[in-house]
Scaffold this active site. Structure first.
Site, PDB file in Angstrom:
ATOM      1  N   TYR A  88       6.480  34.532 -18.077  1.00  0.00           N
ATOM      2  CA  TYR A  88       5.777  34.941 -16.342  1.00  0.00           C
ATOM      3  C   TYR A  88       4.737  34.276 -16.545  1.00  0.00           C
ATOM      4  CZ  TYR A  88       9.547  38.044 -17.511  1.00  0.00           C
ATOM      5  OH  TYR A  88      10.485  38.930 -17.780  1.00  0.00           O
ATOM      6  N   HIS A 113      10.180  46.175 -24.139  1.00  0.00           N
ATOM      7  CA  HIS A 113      10.739  45.004 -24.778  1.00  0.00           C
ATOM      8  C   HIS A 113      11.345  45.279 -25.976  1.00  0.00           C
ATOM      9  CE1 HIS A 113      10.121  40.844 -23.384  1.00  0.00           C
ATOM     10  NE2 HIS A 113      10.389  41.815 -21.516  1.00  0.00           N
ATOM     11  N   GLU A 145      20.569  35.409 -20.956  1.00  0.00           N
ATOM     12  CA  GLU A 145      21.870  35.102 -21.581  1.00  0.00           C
ATOM     13  C   GLU A 145      22.827  36.734 -21.993  1.00  0.00           C
ATOM     14  OE1 GLU A 145      20.053  33.834 -25.521  1.00  0.00           O
ATOM     15  OE2 GLU A 145      19.547  32.053 -24.013  1.00  0.00           O
ATOM     16  N   TYR A 186      20.160  33.603 -32.257  1.00  0.00           N
ATOM     17  CA  TYR A 186      20.048  32.539 -31.430  1.00  0.00           C
ATOM     18  C   TYR A 186      19.071  32.207 -30.564  1.00  0.00           C
ATOM     19  CZ  TYR A 186      24.097  34.916 -31.772  1.00  0.00           C
ATOM     20  OH  TYR A 186      25.778  35.381 -32.356  1.00  0.00           O
ATOM     21  N   GLN A 216       8.600  50.356 -20.825  1.00  0.00           N
ATOM     22  CA  GLN A 216       9.592  50.571 -20.868  1.00  0.00           C
ATOM     23  C   GLN A 216      10.011  50.858 -21.944  1.00  0.00           C
ATOM     24  OE1 GLN A 216      11.058  46.246 -21.355  1.00  0.00           O
ATOM     25  NE2 GLN A 216      10.698  45.578 -18.808  1.00  0.00           N
TER      26      GLN A 216
END
Lengths: 151, 368
Positions: free
Chosen positions: B259, B146, B238, B248, B82
């Protein structure tokens, strides 16, 4: 047939132990964060993980473990047919090596991502390797006992 | 039998009226196609769009046409997993100073590790000048997942940056001595604002604005309210209202599972940890969030929009008192949508994900 059945049972035993390591590592961290962990939650989490990691995962953990463990234990089994004296210790070590190889090599297949969260730490890897050792010991004890019985 | 038919016809008629009331007809204009994983988008004005391709190119669309040549001078990025050239945002005074900000993953020199970096640069004649690194996430990681990398400005001119948990480092999101799983606030020159929430904590990194995030893929400031969009694990995406100093919860509380099918946490709420205003189980893989405050699609005014990639589309969310009271799926005939933005004239920009990605402008179709 008996050997095949023992291999499956041995893999199942290792799967259960690895799930236990995974759940424990998670809950120990949550407990360190002040989250209220109690005995009911421990059992509930363990059984949910046991089902989840085998039925909700793209690759069921049991299959993931079966593959290296069966290869490793069968190598020792084949050595027996070649006249090398079988010892439970060999099977135990083979089980440990299989799982150690799994937890070390698996991240290479996923760009360094650890698919089994509990194996991210050295302690996690050690306990999972010990799980493999126990699985190998179980299989070895069955094989050696069977060999003595046939003699 | 006739009575049943009669009721069926009445029901179908009523249903079609209900659906029609929510339906808007669109016109699509493809502004760019055949792109290499379009990711971040910044709209300068109705005629000027700047966007990143994850593979490392910064591109511009001017007056509806893609400038063929990529912007020169972009630092080399780690294009893996990513990772790549992800976030882009323009300075609030871009028209005067041509300054923009880029977030990207970068390999550490001589190492096998990498990290998230943010640079500030001037965009002059399709080239970046006066490049300055203003943020570098600490510590580095060995994964290429991430990163976060979304940015927005607060009303005071400071810059918020999202930083993901690096996947393997999820527990670090609860510690303040690192940048994993955080939203960070810096001045545009890279210095630390003197009112950041954890400056009085010697063990905390001074850039931290909020913590306990997983992989924040959207961050917007609408009239001083900061909406954060969190890409969750298996379930547990979210939307949060981000406030300074708040926790959070990730991964101590979550609505998602790992996963591998295991539980990340059996808890979904805890004192001292914030609840999302919206979460999705199963996961929709959200990719960007936007507030629509224009008139062009008058039915959508003051709605939140979330682009998503599983299976692909846009969620229109009606917000009332910071609660989502209605949700509608739009543009589901597209594949994975990576970005959703609004032009100043109220038309919409969609960026489709993947190799061969497109940038599409959507306007209402008045011809009917």
């Amino acid at each position: 047939m008996r050997t095949f059945f023992d291999l499956l049972i041995s893999s199942l035993l290792v799967t259960i132990l690895i799930v236990l390591v995974n759940t424990s590592s998670n809950l120990i961290w949550l407990n360190s964060m002040g989250m209220p962990i109690n005995i009911t939650l421990i059992f509930k989490s363990f059984f949910q993980d046991l089902i989840g990691m085998n039925l909700s995962s793209e690759i069921p953990l049991y299959l993931l473990i079966c593959f290296p463990l069966i290869i490793s234990l069968m190598v020792i089994k084949i050595l027996v047919f070649r006249g090398i004296s079988p010892k439970i210790l060999y099977y135990s070590l083979a089980g440990a090596v299989a799982i150690l190889a799994l937890v070390i090599l698996l991240p290479f297949a996923f760009d360094n991502v650890e698919p089994i969260a509990g194996s991210r730490t050295y302690m996690g890897k050690i306990f999972m390797t010990l799980s493999g050792l126990i699985g190998g010991y179980y299989f070895g004890s069955k094989q050696v006992r069977g060999l003595h019985a046939s003699n | 039998m006739h009575l049943i038919k009669f009721y069926l016809l009445i029901s179908i008629g009523f249903l079609s009226i209900c659906l029609k009331s929510d339906t808007v007809d669109f016109k699509y204009e493809i502004l760019a196609e055949g792109l290499n994983r379009p990711w971040g988008v910044a709209i300068v004005d109705n005629d000027h769009v700047i966007f990143t391709e994850l593979s490392g190119q910064l591109r511009q669309i001017y007056q509806g046409k893609l400038i063929e040549e990529a912007v020169k001078g972009v630092p080399s990025v780690l294009y893996k997993g990513q990772g790549g050239l992800s976030g882009v945002t323009v300075d609030p005074n871009f028209k005067e100073n041509n300054i923009l900000y880029l977030a990207f993953s970068s390999r550490d020199e001589g190492e096998r590790t990498n990290t998230l970096k943010v640079i500030r640069a001037e965009l002059i004649n399709n080239s970046l000048k006066n490049i300055k690194e203003i943020f570098r996430a600490f510590p580095s990681r060995n994964t290429a997942l991430h990163y976060g990398g979304k940015m927005t400005f607060l009303d005071d001119g400071t810059l918020l940056i999202t930083s993901g948990d690096g996947f393997n480092y999820r527990e670090s999101a609860q510690q303040l001595d690192n940048h994993f799983g955080k939203i960070l606030r810096i001045n545009t020159d890279g210095s630390i604002p003197n009112d950041n929430p954890f400056l009085d904590k010697s063990y905390a990194l001074p850039e931290i604005w909020s913590y306990g995030h997983r992989n924040p893929q959207g961050l917007i400031n609408h009239e001083g309210v900061i909406y954060g969009l969190e890409h969750g694990p298996m379930g547990g995406d979210e939307i949060n209202i981000i406030e300074p100093g708040k926790n959070y919860g990730w991964p101590a509380i979550t609505y998602g599972k790992d996963y591998n099918g295991s539980i990340i946490s059996p808890f979904t709420e805890m004192d001292g940890m914030e609840q999302p205003i919206k979460y999705w189980v199963p996961s929709i893989a959200p990719s960007s969030i936007t507030y629509y405050d224009k008139n062009l699609f008058s039915e959508w005014q003051n709605n939140l929009f979330v682009s998503y990639m599983k299976p692909g589309g846009i969620r229109r969310l009606v917000v009332e008192d910071f609660k989502i009271i209605k949700e509608e799926i739009l543009f589901s005939d597209f594949s994975r949508i990576r970005s959703f933005k609004v032009f100043p004239d109220g038309s919409i920009l969609l960026a489709t994900d993947g190799n061969g990605g497109e940038i599409i402008r959507v306007t209402p179709n008045y011809e009917e």
